[in-house]
Design a protein around this motif. Structure first.
Motif, PDB file in Angstrom:
ATOM      1  N   ARG A   1       1.057  -1.288   0.161  1.00  0.00           N
ATOM      2  CA  ARG A   1       0.083  -0.021   0.021  1.00  0.00           C
ATOM      3  C   ARG A   1       0.812   1.342  -0.072  1.00  0.00           C
ATOM      4  O   ARG A   1       0.340   2.252  -0.600  1.00  0.00           O
ATOM      5  N   TYR A   2       1.906   1.236   0.778  1.00  0.00           N
ATOM      6  CA  TYR A   2       2.864   2.356   0.670  1.00  0.00           C
ATOM      7  C   TYR A   2       3.344   2.657  -0.731  1.00  0.00           C
ATOM      8  O   TYR A   2       3.238   3.846  -1.149  1.00  0.00           O
ATOM      9  N   VAL A   3       3.554   1.663  -1.550  1.00  0.00           N
ATOM     10  CA  VAL A   3       4.085   1.893  -2.817  1.00  0.00           C
ATOM     11  C   VAL A   3       3.059   1.936  -3.925  1.00  0.00           C
ATOM     12  O   VAL A   3       3.454   3.008  -4.626  1.00  0.00           O
ATOM     13  N   LEU A   4       2.298   1.351  -3.833  1.00  0.00           N
ATOM     14  CA  LEU A   4       1.055   1.525  -4.784  1.00  0.00           C
ATOM     15  C   LEU A   4      -0.040   2.688  -4.452  1.00  0.00           C
ATOM     16  O   LEU A   4      -0.568   3.177  -5.385  1.00  0.00           O
ATOM     17  N   GLU A   5      -0.220   2.852  -3.188  1.00  0.00           N
ATOM     18  CA  GLU A   5      -1.140   4.026  -2.918  1.00  0.00           C
ATOM     19  C   GLU A   5      -0.594   5.267  -2.536  1.00  0.00           C
ATOM     20  O   GLU A   5      -0.699   6.403  -3.119  1.00  0.00           O
ATOM     21  N   ASP A   6       0.328   5.261  -1.567  1.00  0.00           N
ATOM     22  CA  ASP A   6       1.066   6.405  -1.162  1.00  0.00           C
ATOM     23  C   ASP A   6       2.138   7.100  -1.958  1.00  0.00           C
ATOM     24  O   ASP A   6       2.693   7.867  -1.920  1.00  0.00           O
ATOM     25  N   GLU A   7       2.849   6.017  -2.871  1.00  0.00           N
ATOM     26  CA  GLU A   7       3.923   6.247  -3.617  1.00  0.00           C
ATOM     27  C   GLU A   7       4.929   6.823  -2.785  1.00  0.00           C
ATOM     28  O   GLU A   7       5.491   7.813  -3.231  1.00  0.00           O
ATOM     29  N   VAL A   8       5.470   6.123  -1.816  1.00  0.00           N
ATOM     30  CA  VAL A   8       6.533   6.464  -0.795  1.00  0.00           C
ATOM     31  C   VAL A   8       7.981   6.107  -1.568  1.00  0.00           C
ATOM     32  O   VAL A   8       7.746   5.402  -2.814  1.00  0.00           O
ATOM     33  N   ASP A   9       9.100   6.907  -1.227  1.00  0.00           N
ATOM     34  CA  ASP A   9      10.016   6.954  -2.038  1.00  0.00           C
ATOM     35  C   ASP A   9      11.058   5.848  -1.137  1.00  0.00           C
ATOM     36  O   ASP A   9      12.125   5.372  -1.934  1.00  0.00           O
ATOM     37  N   LEU A  10      10.876   5.550   0.085  1.00  0.00           N
ATOM     38  CA  LEU A  10      11.961   4.917   0.759  1.00  0.00           C
ATOM     39  C   LEU A  10      11.151   4.118   2.208  1.00  0.00           C
ATOM     40  O   LEU A  10      10.232   4.684   2.245  1.00  0.00           O
ATOM     41  N   VAL A  11      11.523   3.039   2.340  1.00  0.00           N
ATOM     42  CA  VAL A  11      10.826   2.502   3.730  1.00  0.00           C
ATOM     43  C   VAL A  11      11.959   2.196   4.672  1.00  0.00           C
ATOM     44  O   VAL A  11      13.013   1.624   4.265  1.00  0.00           O
ATOM     45  N   VAL A  12      11.611   2.566   6.136  1.00  0.00           N
ATOM     46  CA  VAL A  12      12.605   1.951   7.060  1.00  0.00           C
ATOM     47  C   VAL A  12      11.605   1.389   7.923  1.00  0.00           C
ATOM     48  O   VAL A  12      10.353   1.494   8.166  1.00  0.00           O
ATOM     49  N   GLY A  13      12.272   0.549   8.660  1.00  0.00           N
ATOM     50  CA  GLY A  13      11.589  -0.188  10.069  1.00  0.00           C
ATOM     51  C   GLY A  13      11.915  -1.686  10.301  1.00  0.00           C
ATOM     52  O   GLY A  13      12.414  -2.311   9.403  1.00  0.00           O
ATOM     53  N   ASP A  14      11.703  -2.024  11.379  1.00  0.00           N
ATOM     54  CA  ASP A  14      11.920  -3.321  11.755  1.00  0.00           C
ATOM     55  C   ASP A  14      10.532  -4.046  11.804  1.00  0.00           C
ATOM     56  O   ASP A  14       9.602  -3.506  12.588  1.00  0.00           O
ATOM     57  N   ILE A  15      10.607  -5.284  11.370  1.00  0.00           N
ATOM     58  CA  ILE A  15       9.410  -6.078  11.253  1.00  0.00           C
ATOM     59  C   ILE A  15       9.401  -7.558  11.859  1.00  0.00           C
ATOM     60  O   ILE A  15       8.426  -8.103  11.657  1.00  0.00           O
ATOM     61  N   GLY A  16      10.720  -8.094  12.269  1.00  0.00           N
ATOM     62  CA  GLY A  16      10.876  -9.347  12.713  1.00  0.00           C
ATOM     63  C   GLY A  16      11.418 -10.271  11.749  1.00  0.00           C
ATOM     64  O   GLY A  16      11.063 -10.039  10.440  1.00  0.00           O
ATOM     65  N   GLY A  17      12.001 -11.190  12.086  1.00  0.00           N
ATOM     66  CA  GLY A  17      12.643 -12.165  11.221  1.00  0.00           C
ATOM     67  C   GLY A  17      11.807 -12.770  10.152  1.00  0.00           C
ATOM     68  O   GLY A  17      12.049 -12.679   9.044  1.00  0.00           O
ATOM     69  N   SER A  18      10.502 -13.364  10.514  1.00  0.00           N
ATOM     70  CA  SER A  18       9.785 -14.059   9.502  1.00  0.00           C
ATOM     71  C   SER A  18       9.221 -13.092   8.557  1.00  0.00           C
ATOM     72  O   SER A  18       8.990 -13.415   7.527  1.00  0.00           O
ATOM     73  N   ASN A  19       8.904 -12.028   8.985  1.00  0.00           N
ATOM     74  CA  ASN A  19       8.305 -10.849   8.071  1.00  0.00           C
ATOM     75  C   ASN A  19       9.380 -10.338   7.058  1.00  0.00           C
ATOM     76  O   ASN A  19       9.083 -10.210   6.003  1.00  0.00           O
ATOM     77  N   ALA A  20      10.464 -10.369   7.652  1.00  0.00           N
ATOM     78  CA  ALA A  20      11.428  -9.857   6.689  1.00  0.00           C
ATOM     79  C   ALA A  20      11.872 -11.034   5.698  1.00  0.00           C
ATOM     80  O   ALA A  20      12.108 -10.657   4.648  1.00  0.00           O
ATOM     81  N   ASN A  21      11.748 -12.153   6.171  1.00  0.00           N
ATOM     82  CA  ASN A  21      12.148 -13.113   5.190  1.00  0.00           C
ATOM     83  C   ASN A  21      10.828 -13.186   3.979  1.00  0.00           C
ATOM     84  O   ASN A  21      11.119 -13.302   2.893  1.00  0.00           O
ATOM     85  N   ALA A  22       9.649 -12.836   4.570  1.00  0.00           N
ATOM     86  CA  ALA A  22       8.493 -12.813   3.659  1.00  0.00           C
ATOM     87  C   ALA A  22       8.603 -11.640   2.632  1.00  0.00           C
ATOM     88  O   ALA A  22       8.066 -11.649   1.648  1.00  0.00           O
TER      89      ALA A  22
END
Lengths: 460, 318
Positions: free
Chosen positions: A119-140
């Motif tokens: 949604r960030y990319v397709l709706e908000d058109e962000v330029d970059l993302v930062v943040g921690d999301i946990g190992g399994s989320n990061a894998n996905a």
């Protein structure tokens, strides 16, 4: 007076009230920014070329992290860091004149986190993302980041599977925090160096992938560095536990010389409190791998002197403030804003956003046009960036190389929390290991060869 | 290959030796500590269900609110240099404040759920739980908060040569007093008889002149007070953190199901079973910590689906 021009008393009052509120908010923001001490010259970078044909709209910096639940402290630190970094950059004129606008979304289970990114990319058109999301989320998330081509700078969420197998050569995914296996490596080196006579190792680690990796690989590394040591007990409290008493009792009964714990956040606070009450810190040596995540909650009545603590990749007193004014400014500015000492996540976000800024300015210097995401990412890879923790090198696969500080706690009257004794502070580079039993004694991790970190440990 | 002394490192990390008597006593006390903490969290939830048939998921939120408000009070007391008895007073005051704040929700939300099927209670109170968690995080921030004065004041005692935190006895005492007090209240007072009667047939109670509306408000007040008390008493031994209510509510439901929905005695016995099995289980098979609780739950559901002390379901309820 025409109908359109008539102003009723109510609408006048509404407008006036809105104006007063707006002025108040504006003044407040202005006051906040104006009180910011001037950033050190290292942070004031800009292009040498005249800026033209650059989009005028703001650069959207999206945060995806935990803003709810027991890990909310992580989201809070990431958000604070993004807010402060964007203010610093905006005050200095933005990135080629473009200001940074911070957005935030909550992470959650994998589907929620992936959805947030999309949604960030397709709706908000962000330029970059930062943040921690946990190992399994990061894998996905990795495949989505590579497909949608909007860079994401992860902080701590870096399982070995992601780094070495799922996405070993990313273009758009960066890790501004160290990979998970760095810490067990450092923990093993600290144990081997500081407790050479220890023989029995115990563990109290959270029962999920990070906790298991931490214990497993610390023992793997210790097997090489100090073969006389063996694991005598491993306990696995659930993540976000409120009671560690049974684990502590079981560990004390096994009489280990050193106890390793990778508990973090509120878990470490509760663990430390109960460990003190059960005499764990008195009866054995304890080394905390990630307790420093809750740095501002580690008050002196919770953490006694003498606990060995790793600091991931940033400790607020390093580099020393008198030698490195950027770190002094960073700590003071963060404290002024949030009344807290900056944790390592804060530094990781700060350096990530500055790496992004620096890459855009460099490309603009070269080709005098605003770069695409892929160009920006490729420019970041293999570059260096200034950070409050010193200069950071970024590898070709997007890993920020960070030395890891550690030390033994003391109760310094200057601070309300347990801090590190300067006499005991050490800094270890995770890509190197000193193993006096091997030749050569200093071994270097062959970056860029695709060698797995655990395979490297096996060569020690 | 990593060296470990356990025989089967992956799953069954059995200790090689039998424990000594001192360790046995400490593990037993640890089990009691966990059991009584569970009981304190569960009992308010059980009362609400037992009397009003409201399944209040938001109970975890009120428990968390008790911890956060008490942290605020204790922190303020510490800043003001208040004597220790005032810090002790923060516990009941914190619980009382939770009850006072929460009771305002009874006419707005809970009253509308009395006559509705339990699914509505679950959904509405789950939404409330989410909101409470967010409000607490917005007010108190995301960092774990710790109030240590009482824990440190109580210090430690030596039991057969082992160090043990004395504050745990406060939790034992609080849970036991609460259990006895509630039992005496429900089974030895007129008010208790009326409550139990209204729980069985509220229409008949109304017909006999009982103002059930006020009665229900009183039950809510009691349940919220106990929820707040749970968080307040537990705070000095642990920490208050965002999301703690969710962790608590899952275990509370497990206790309720094992003990029997709405049963005071069942909640106490189920808490004791879970606490002691978990305490000894961690010693012998540390990898299965989380599994113990749910193994007990599954066994109960297979052999006694209504719980240890639950009432029999009527044909309609089945």
């Amino acid at each position: 007076m025409s109908e359109e021009q008539k102003i009723s008393r109510r609408s006048f009052l509404q407008t006036a009230a809105a104006g007063v509120v707006g002025l108040g908010v504006g003044a407040g923001i202005g006051y906040g920014v104006s009180r910011m001490a001037a950033p050190p010259p290292e942070l004031v970078t800009e292009t040498t070329k005249p800026v033209k044909d650059v989009p005028k709209d703001p650069i959207k910096l999206g945060i995806i992290s935990w803003f709810t639940g027991p890990a909310a402290m992580v989201g809070e630190a990431v958000h604070n860091a993004a807010e402060m970094t964007s203010d610093v950059i905006n005050t200095g004129g933005g990135i080629l004149g473009r200001e940074i606008e911070v957005l935030k979304r909550d992470a959650g289970p994998t589907d929620v986190t992936v959805e947030a990114y999309r949604r960030y990319v397709l709706e908000d058109e962000v330029d970059l993302v930062v943040g921690d999301i946990g190992g399994s989320n990061a894998n996905a998330i990795t495949s989505h980041v590579e497909n949608l081509k909007v860079p994401w700078f992860l902080q701590c969420s870096t399982t070995q599977a992601m780094v070495e197998e799922i996405n070993p050569n990313p273009t758009f995914l960066f890790r501004s925090g160290e990979q998970n296996l760095a810490e067990p490596n450092i923990a093993a080196q600290v144990i081997a160096k500081e407790f050479p006579d220890a023989k029995k190792i115990g563990g109290i680690n959270p029962d999920y992938v990070y906790g298991h990796e931490a214990m497993e690989y610390t023992m793997e590394a210790l097997n090489k560095l100090a073969p006389n040591m063996e694991s005598v007990i491993e306990t696995w409290p659930q993540l976000y536990a409120t009671d560690f008493s049974s684990q502590i009792t079981a560990v004390l009964d096994a009489k280990p010389d050193v106890v390793i714990t990778a508990c973090w956040g509120g878990d470490f606070v509760t663990f430390a409190k109960q460990a003190t009450a059960y005499g764990l810190f008195e009866q054995t040596k304890v080394i905390s791998i990630l307790g420093s995540m809750a740095l501002n909650s580690l008050t002196k009545d919770i953490v006694p002197p003498g606990v060995w603590m790793l600091q991931r990749d940033y400790y607020f007193e390093l580099p020393p403030h008198n030698l490195y004014p950027l770190n002094k400014w960073f700590v003071e500015e963060y404290q002024r804003r949030y009344n807290k000492i900056p944790e390592f996540d804060v530094m990781q976000v700060f350096s990530a956003v500055f790496a992004y800024k620096q890459a855009i300015e460099k490309i603009y210097d070269l080709k005098e046009s605003y770069p695409e995401n892929e160009e920006i990412c490729k420019m970041i890879q293999g570059s260096q960036v200034v950070s409050p923790a010193g200069h950071r090198t970024i590898t070709k696969d997007g890993q920020f190389l960070n030395p890891l500080p550690y030390g033994k706690t003391i109760h310094d009257p200057k601070y309300p929390i347990a801090t590190l004794d300067p006499e005991t502070i050490g800094v270890v580079i995770p890509e190197y290991v000193y193993n006096p039993k091997s030749l050569p004694p200093v071994l270097e991790y062959p970056l860029g060869t695709g060698m797995k970190y655990s395979d490297w440990i096996a060569t020690w | 290959m990593v060296k470990r002394t356990q025989k089967l490192p992956f799953l069954f990390c059995f200790s090689d030796e039998l424990m000594d008597s001192a360790t046995f006593v400490i593990i037993f006390l640890n089990g009691l500590y966990y059991a009584f903490a569970l009981f304190l969290i569960t009992i308010g939830l059980n009362i609400l269900y037992g009397i009003l048939r409201v399944l209040n998921i938001a109970h975890g939120g009120f428990y968390a609110m008790g911890a956060f408000i008490t942290w605020f009070l204790m922190n303020a007391a510490e800043q003001a240099g208040a004597p220790i008895y005032l810090v002790w007073l923060c516990i009941p005051v914190g619980a009382l404040l939770v009850a006072l704040v929460s009771i305002t929700l009874e006419p707005i939300l809970f009253k509308r759920l009395y006559k509705l099927p339990e699914e509505y209670s679950l959904l509405a109170t789950f939404a409330l739980m989410l909101m409470l968690d967010d409000v607490l995080r917005m007010v108190f921030g995301g960092d774990p908060l710790s109030a240590n004065q009482l824990f440190n004041y109580m210090g430690t005692i030596s039991i057969l040569g082992k160090t043990y935190p004395a504050y745990n006895f406060v939790i034992y005492a609080c849970a036991l007093i609460l259990a006895l007090g509630l039992w005496a209240f429900l089974y030895r007072t007129n008010m208790g008889r009326i409550l139990r009667g209204a729980a069985q047939d509220s229409s008949m109670a109304s017909a006999l002149g009982v103002n059930t509306s006020i009665l229900y408000t009183q039950v809510f007040f009691l349940a919220f007070f106990i929820a707040g008390l749970g968080g307040a008493v537990y705070l000095p031994a642990t920490s208050a953190y965002s999301g703690m209510g969710f962790e608590a509510i899952v275990l509370s439901f497990v206790v309720m199901i094992i003990g029997g929905l709405g049963s005071l005695r069942g909640a106490l016995v189920a808490s004791l079973i879970i606490g002691l099995v978990r305490g000894f289980g961690i010693y012998y098979v540390p990898r299965l910590e989380l599994a113990f609780v749910f193994i007990i739950l599954i066994v109960t559901l297979i052999f006694r689906p209504r719980g240890l002390f639950g009432r029999k379901f009527t044909r309609e309820e089945k």
